[in-house]
Design a protein around this motif. Structure first.
Motif, short mmCIF file in Angstrom:
data_model
loop_
_atom_site.label_atom_id
_atom_site.label_comp_id
_atom_site.label_asym_id
_atom_site.label_seq_id
_atom_site.Cartn_x
_atom_site.Cartn_y
_atom_site.Cartn_z
N LEU A 79 -0.69 -46.45 18.19
CA LEU A 79 -1.82 -47.03 18.92
C LEU A 79 -2.75 -45.90 19.40
CD1 LEU A 79 -2.99 -49.63 20.24
CD2 LEU A 79 -1.55 -49.12 22.23
N GLY A 80 -4.01 -45.98 19.07
CA GLY A 80 -4.97 -44.95 19.49
C GLY A 80 -5.14 -43.81 18.51
N ASP A 81 -4.22 -43.69 17.55
CA ASP A 81 -4.36 -42.62 16.54
C ASP A 81 -5.64 -42.82 15.74
OD1 ASP A 81 -2.08 -41.37 17.27
OD2 ASP A 81 -0.92 -41.85 15.45
N ARG A 82 -6.14 -41.72 15.27
CA ARG A 82 -7.32 -41.80 14.41
C ARG A 82 -6.84 -42.03 12.98
NH1 ARG A 82 -11.02 -38.89 11.38
NH2 ARG A 82 -13.22 -39.14 11.97
N MET A 83 -7.48 -42.92 12.29
CA MET A 83 -7.21 -43.19 10.87
C MET A 83 -7.83 -42.05 10.07
SD MET A 83 -6.11 -45.61 8.71
CE MET A 83 -6.41 -46.04 6.97
N PRO A 84 -7.19 -41.60 8.98
CA PRO A 84 -7.84 -40.58 8.14
C PRO A 84 -9.26 -41.01 7.82
CG PRO A 84 -5.64 -41.07 7.28
CD PRO A 84 -5.90 -42.01 8.43
N SER A 85 -10.14 -40.03 7.73
CA SER A 85 -11.54 -40.35 7.47
C SER A 85 -11.72 -40.90 6.07
CB SER A 85 -12.39 -39.08 7.62
OG SER A 85 -12.04 -38.20 6.56
N VAL A 86 -12.85 -41.55 5.88
CA VAL A 86 -13.15 -42.14 4.58
C VAL A 86 -13.16 -41.04 3.50
CG1 VAL A 86 -14.99 -43.26 3.26
CG2 VAL A 86 -14.36 -44.10 5.54
N ARG A 87 -13.75 -39.93 3.86
CA ARG A 87 -13.80 -38.82 2.91
C ARG A 87 -12.38 -38.38 2.51
NH1 ARG A 87 -18.21 -35.82 1.78
NH2 ARG A 87 -19.25 -36.99 3.42
N LYS A 88 -11.52 -38.27 3.54
CA LYS A 88 -10.15 -37.86 3.26
C LYS A 88 -9.42 -38.88 2.39
CE LYS A 88 -6.05 -35.86 5.23
NZ LYS A 88 -5.25 -35.61 6.43
N LEU A 89 -9.65 -40.12 2.71
CA LEU A 89 -9.01 -41.19 1.92
C LEU A 89 -9.43 -41.09 0.46
CD1 LEU A 89 -9.42 -44.23 4.38
CD2 LEU A 89 -7.26 -43.10 3.73
N MET A 90 -10.73 -40.86 0.23
CA MET A 90 -11.25 -40.71 -1.13
C MET A 90 -10.52 -39.57 -1.85
SD MET A 90 -15.31 -41.12 -0.31
CE MET A 90 -15.87 -40.55 -1.92
N HIS A 91 -10.37 -38.49 -1.14
CA HIS A 91 -9.77 -37.30 -1.70
C HIS A 91 -8.28 -37.52 -2.00
CE1 HIS A 91 -9.12 -33.11 -2.55
NE2 HIS A 91 -8.12 -33.10 -1.67
N VAL A 92 -7.57 -37.94 -0.96
CA VAL A 92 -6.11 -38.08 -1.08
C VAL A 92 -5.73 -39.08 -2.17
CG1 VAL A 92 -4.01 -38.87 0.11
CG2 VAL A 92 -5.65 -37.39 1.29
N HIS A 93 -6.43 -40.23 -2.19
CA HIS A 93 -6.03 -41.28 -3.12
C HIS A 93 -6.85 -41.31 -4.39
CE1 HIS A 93 -3.33 -42.74 -0.08
NE2 HIS A 93 -4.33 -42.74 0.80
#
Lengths: 485, 485
Positions: free
Chosen positions: A25-39
């Motif tokens: 709860l309250g954690d930041r979700m990986p950024s959109v850019r990071k998501l693009m990169h990682v996946h």
């Protein structure tokens, strides 16, 4: 779930992370850019992923900071709405339910991955090993059972066993009074045919089991729907009002315990009032008591029949839900219509096969039956809890759900305007079968409800299905709002 | 037979001597004086003994010479009387049969020494061992069969097996068209409810199976009895006449093969005419084909359904009489009422238990079924012959009996005026159950008939019972003549 679009697969991946606490709860979700990169996905996929979890209430978007894990909304575990009593009752109508639901039933006969439309528990809840070995030993005991003429009038052992077990529901009867039927549905057919004819008006609960509406339709009878509370069952006041309004009601059919689909339980005081009202008005009262052994606690609820002193109550039940969904052993105590029901049963289907009668009798008389019931009730309690939790977690805001004190079903009210038919269709596309609310009434009052089975152990597959169903409902609910807006 | 009066016991003793040739045709019976001395009985007992055998036709009295063994009268093995065709048909009537026969049915549910009222073979005629082991192996193959929800729409294997076996009757159908029912009686109920309503007129054979009359009564329908020949079945001419006389006939129900109770077989030409007539008149034709597999010979008779090109014939049958009287597996091919019958079956009793469906399917598809049928037919042929012989020997002069070309029953016409009800009562006193002719019609036309089962092996006990029954009929017939004189 491999067929899910990529963004949904990824949404599930992160949802799991949230649910197991990797993302708190309250954690930041990986950024959109990071998501693009990682996946290795496109911007649009990464954005869809985050929006999906936002829509489901798991993430909140903070301007210029990105997405954060939030406390998900929880569906209120409160009963579906109480009906409005005192208003004018709908006029009785020839039931047109079969046309309305036959296609749904036919579609529901497909093999699906997840069947949430049943009104029984899964096979694991029932004593299949014991019943199997009783079957084998019964055939050893009566080698010619399959080839000799069936004992007339129903198997004596079974009738005695049922009379004995009926004591637990407060019913004092004798083996002679018990008429064995092909499940509770034949019992209801016989009861209705004993007291009413084509064209007659029958008062029923609203919502009520679509099977009953189909029976009425097949017999050419009219259904008069009486408001019924999700907690206390049929409104005796509304029924009384209906009896004043219509002078041609020929019978009342009620499920006093764990009503199908509501799960409501009539308080004893209501039951007494109902029995007295019907007796006073000279209107036969048909009690469908198929579920009472599934009520929480060790005490089986008292049947309406207990308060019947004039033979005006016809009691119908079966072992279908409580002992063996694969066996068609029902029974009826027909009160003052005993002789007529006996005749109708004989002309209808003769006598039931004896093998399952004897197996049922032997099991009912053993202490294994009591142990089975205790286990069944506690498994169902756990499963109901889990399913309610899943609904609270996955279904959209505005959903309401009743927690019945027993049984195999939850009655779910979706956000107003959500079409249960549309949800049914969309869920079936995903190989999930639900029972849409529109089947439970001739009015459109329950078109935004679902009956959800909770007779199966809560597995990962089931959790996946519930999450998917939640999304489907979310989608249908918001598209509805869209149209409305 | 120890309870018989002394003179009857002694009569049996001498009858045995006559039947085994110790006393031959023309021999002198021991004198009354000698009988008194040898058996230590009174004059009156010795005289009663001789008169009993004289009445039964075994002895003749020659003045001043005593009693001599004579050629016993033999009942003519000719069909019961052909009906009169061309006369005005009885008006259709609301069947009042249940009241008429309910007491008989209830009494018939007692345990008796000799049950001649059944319409099935004895258990020894059916493959109980094979069915038992199939049951056990089916449960091994499907361990959760008793506790899982029943496959919707009837078991697929069984439907395919029945469609395949229907080829032998000339019927070309598919598994999809087969609707499984609880025996043929449910099939008839569904067929009638699909095409007619309370108050409608249904044309039936006369005499006809009382079960059908009860079904009509329970559905509030009227029976119109059509003259039916003991050899060739329903009179198509009489039916045509009836259709001209009454314009409100809503269905025709016919047992074309081994009609119950007559045992008649419709010639193919009659069947074709009947199908064409009903089609031309737009009146549904319901075929009850429960017995055809019991017909003599290796060729199963061609069903009416074979000549049906418009879906106007509803075909009903079951395995009850041919495979397993203890199993309630029936089926229906509903022609153009397929959808409606499907709906009615669902609303009526849901689906049959699956265990006996799978067992039946497996057996029907095996070559054991063909072997079983051959054995069954030849056992029945022997037993029918023996029973007819017993009737010819023991029943009084004036008795007529039809020898059907197959099946489990003989239709016996007693001397005019003999009350089948009185015979039923007197026989039951001796623990023998017969099926009185009055149950097979609303008219009193068959009050002096009996349907006699020949499904049991011909044992000494059965022979004793038949002799006793012969005496009872003799007594009733002569007391009737007495009253008439």
């Amino acid at each position: 779930m491999q067929n899910l679009p990529l963004y949904k697969q990824l949404a599930d991946h992160y949802l799991n992370a949230i649910r197991c606490g990797t993302l708190k709860l309250g954690d930041r979700m990986p950024s959109v850019r990071k998501l693009m990169h990682v996946h290795g996905v496109s911007l649009s996929t990464a954005l869809q992923l985050c929006r999906q979890l936002e829509t489901e209430g798991w993430l909140e978007a903070r301007p210029r900071s990105g997405y954060f894990v939030r406390q998900p909304r929880r569906v209120r575990l409160i009963p579906a709405q109480e009906p409005t009593i005192g208003k004018i009752i709908d006029p009785a109508q020839f039931v047109g339910i079969h046309e309305k639901v036959s296609e749904i039933i036919a579609q529901g006969q497909r093999q699906v991955k997840c069947n949430l439309a049943r009104a029984t528990g899964g096979p694991a809840l029932y004593p299949h090993q014991q019943l199997r070995s009783l079957t084998v030993s019964t055939l050893r005991r009566y080698p010619e059972l399959l080839t000799k003429t069936i004992t007339p009038g129903g198997n004596r052992e079974l009738k005695a066993a049922l009379a004995k077990r009926a004591l637990d529901s407060g019913i004092s009867t004798s083996a002679d009074q018990v008429i064995i039927t092909n499940g509770c549905i034949e019992a209801l057919n016989l009861a209705l045919r004993a007291v009413a004819q084509a064209g007659d008006v029958i008062a029923v609960e609203s919502p009520t089991f679509y099977g009953l509406l189909q029976v009425l339709e097949s017999l050419g009878m009219k259904a008069l729907e009486i408001p019924t509370s999700p907690s206390t069952g049929i409104s005796v006041e509304a029924l009384e009002l209906a009896m004043r309004t219509y002078d041609n009601i020929k019978a009342v059919v009620v499920v006093p315990h764990l009503q199908n689909p509501l799960g409501s339980m009539m308080p004893d005081q209501h039951k007494q009032k109902l029995v007295a009202l019907c007796e006073k008005q000279g209107i036969p009262l048909i009690e469908d008591d198929s579920y009472s052994a599934l009520a929480d606690g060790d005490k089986i609820p008292t049947a309406l029949k207990q308060w019947d002193h004039s033979g005006n109550v016809i009691y119908c039940a079966s072992v279908h839900k409580i002992l063996a969904p694969g066996m068609r052993v029902g029974w009826i105590l027909a009160g003052r219509w005993q002789e007529r029901v006996n005749m109708l049963k004989y002309a209808h289907t003769r006598y039931n096969e004896e093998l399952s009668q004897i197996v049922t009798a032997t099991f009912l008389l053993s202490s294994a039956y009591d142990r089975h019931l205790r286990k069944l009730r506690s498994s169902l309690a756990v499963q109901r809890e889990k399913m309610a939790e899943a609904i609270a977690t996955y279904f959209p805001e505005g959903t309401r759900v009743t927690m019945p004190a027993g049984g195999v079903s939850l009655w779910v009210e979706m956000p107003a305007g959500t079409s249960s038919r549309a949800v049914f269709d969309a869920a079936l596309e995903e190989s999930i079968l639900v029972s849409p609310g529109l089947m439970y009434s001739n009015s459109n009052r329950f078109d935004h409800f679902l009956r959800i089975n909770c007779g199966m152990p809560y597995t990962q597959d089931l959790d996946d299905a519930m999450r998917l169903l939640g999304r489907i409902i979310q989608h249908q609910a918001s598209s509805k709002q869209h149209i409305a807006a």
